[in-house]
Structure formats: C-alpha cells, structure tokens
Design an enzyme around this catalytic site. Structure first.
Site, PDB file in Angstrom:
ATOM      1  CG  ASP A  84      -1.687   2.435   6.695  1.00  0.00           C
ATOM      2  OD1 ASP A  84      -2.006   3.460   7.332  1.00  0.00           O
ATOM      3  OD2 ASP A  84      -2.053   2.236   5.520  1.00  0.00           O
ATOM      4  CG  ASP A 103      -1.709   1.219   1.433  1.00  0.00           C
ATOM      5  OD1 ASP A 103      -2.376   1.636   0.461  1.00  0.00           O
ATOM      6  OD2 ASP A 103      -1.669   1.789   2.530  1.00  0.00           O
ATOM      7  CG  ASP A 121      -2.140   7.797   1.313  1.00  0.00           C
ATOM      8  OD1 ASP A 121      -1.469   8.784   1.678  1.00  0.00           O
ATOM      9  OD2 ASP A 121      -2.900   7.813   0.328  1.00  0.00           O
TER      10      ASP A 121
END
Length: 255
Positions: free
Chosen positions: A189, A28, A30
């Site tokens: 996250d 990922d 961000d």
C-alpha cells in the site's frame, strides 16, 4: 503498463498475470492487511509536539504520508532527529507502544481481505507477510486479524541488511518459501513497499488504502485497487484460474 484505481487498462491484468502459474502471494501488513495508517498518524500527532519537532506544531497527514508511511523506524528516526538518532529511536519506541494500545480497539481488516484469504487457501498457494513494522506490532496486527495460522512466515525489515524500499525483505521471503519470483505476486500500500517489490522483480498490486494514487503510481505497480473487493482484482484472479485450468464456475463460486 500500470492502471489507476479508478481507470481501466487492458494491459494491467496481463502485467499481473504474467506470474501464472501462481505459486506464492506476499503481503505487506500495515495498510495492506489492515487500515492502520490513521492509528499511526494519530500517535505521531499526539507525541511529536512534546519533542519540539516542527516547532511543536502537529504534523499534517500529508507530511505523515510523504515522510513516514511504510518506512522502517531507523529511517523515521533519521528524518526526525538526524543529529540524535538515539533520541529518534526512543521516540519511535514510544510511538509504537501507543499504536499497539490503540490498535487493540481500533484495528480493522481491509475490505475483502477474508474473501481473498479463502481464494488463496483454496488454491494451496504459499504465503508470507513482509513488513517494516517492529516485531511486536507485526505479531499483534496479524493476531488481531486472525491470520496467525494463515502466514507461513513473517519477514521483518530488521531481519535484513536493508529494509524496504530495498528489495531485500521480499527476496528473503522468496528464499524462505523456495519459490520463484516469476510465479509470485505482492500486495502493498505504500510507495516504499511497492518500490521494494518491483525491485525484487515481482508484479505488485498496490492498494490505495490511504496513500495518494498519484504517489503510488510513481512506484510502478502492476495494478492499483481500492481494496480486495475491487472488480479489477477479481478479474485478474479469474485469469489466474483460467491459466491454471480451473473452471470459470469454480472461480466465480469463490467470489
């Protein structure tokens, strides 16, 4: 079985290293490559009161994490203005423009990212970024982090019929790389992202960059780490090296 970012479990590393021999690493963007959530949160706090959302009262960080973190802007727009999606999408465009202005000055890599990058490159693993971020955001963040030449491809949620938390973006990444889900791992996250990765059938390493550990655990990551310096991560990577027949000395030399 999963493991907390602060605890230990003898089951956590095997549940991750079941992907050996490792072929690909999917990231990922961000909150996973960079600590971008504070910038997004600031933009929401600055711009949302002007719309009258929440009676003009700025949202809390907890509200941001629970409702917006990791989500595609189509979903954010529907949460903000369910009766006026176009208005929600226009707000998201304005918010992303503010994010990009701020990111140019404030964006920082998650600790240990470049050490992990070297480990991946030294082993010739395939790699791709998979994100719900708009294309201009994704390209900017990856460029600012110096990773434009690291990733073979960038898969956007908007490239797929369904964005995260559905598995479609990760399945598309596997298709592009032509690798098996059985030999790939994911770094994420957010609850949304971990949910997508698990649904795609891959073990997920969750980072507790900003999102609460108890929330991430509900998505069933194989391992939770604080950042890429976390000893639990390197214990798992050492196990990957052992299963690939690399010497322990070589593994530690790359730490």
């Amino acid at each position: 079985m999963t493991v907390s970012a602060t605890g230990n479990s003898s089951d956590s590393i095997p549940s991750l290293t079941q992907a050996a021999p490792l072929e690909a690493v999917l990231f990922d963007v961000d909150g996973t490559l960079c600590d971008s959530d504070p910038i997004h949160y600031y933009a929401f706090r600055e711009l949302l009161p002007e719309t009258g959302f929440n009676g003009g009262v700025p949202i809390t960080e907890e509200f941001y994490v629970q409702n917006f973190a990791g989500k595609h802007n189509d979903d954010v727009a529907a949460i903000l203005f369910p009766d006026d999606i176009e208005r929600g999408l226009k707000f998201c465009e304005d918010k992303e423009a503010m994010f990009r202005r701020l990111a140019k000055e404030q964006l920082k890599a998650v600790d240990g990212l470049y050490k992990l990058r070297k480990w991946i490159e030294d082993r010739g693993l395939r790699r791709v970024a998979v994100t719900n971020a708009p294309k201009p955001n994704a390209e900017l963040m990856i460029s600012l982090l110096g990773l434009s030449d690291f990733f073979e491809a960038v898969i956007l949620g908007s490239d797929c019929t369904r964005a995260k938390p559905f598995p479609d973006p990760y399945l598309k990444a596997l298709e592009i790389l032509q690798v098996s889900k059985d030999h790939s791992i994911i770094f994420e996250d957010s609850f949304s992202g971990i949910t997508a990765g698990v649904a795609a059938g891959m073990p997920v390493v969750g980072l507790t960059t900003r999102n609460p550990e108890n929330l991430l655990m509900q998505a069933k990551p194989a391992l939770l780490i604080k950042n890429y310096e976390d000893p639990k991560l390197w214990a798992a990577l050492e196990e990957f090296d052992k299963r690939a027949g690399r010497s322990t000395d070589t593994a530690f030399a790359n730490k």
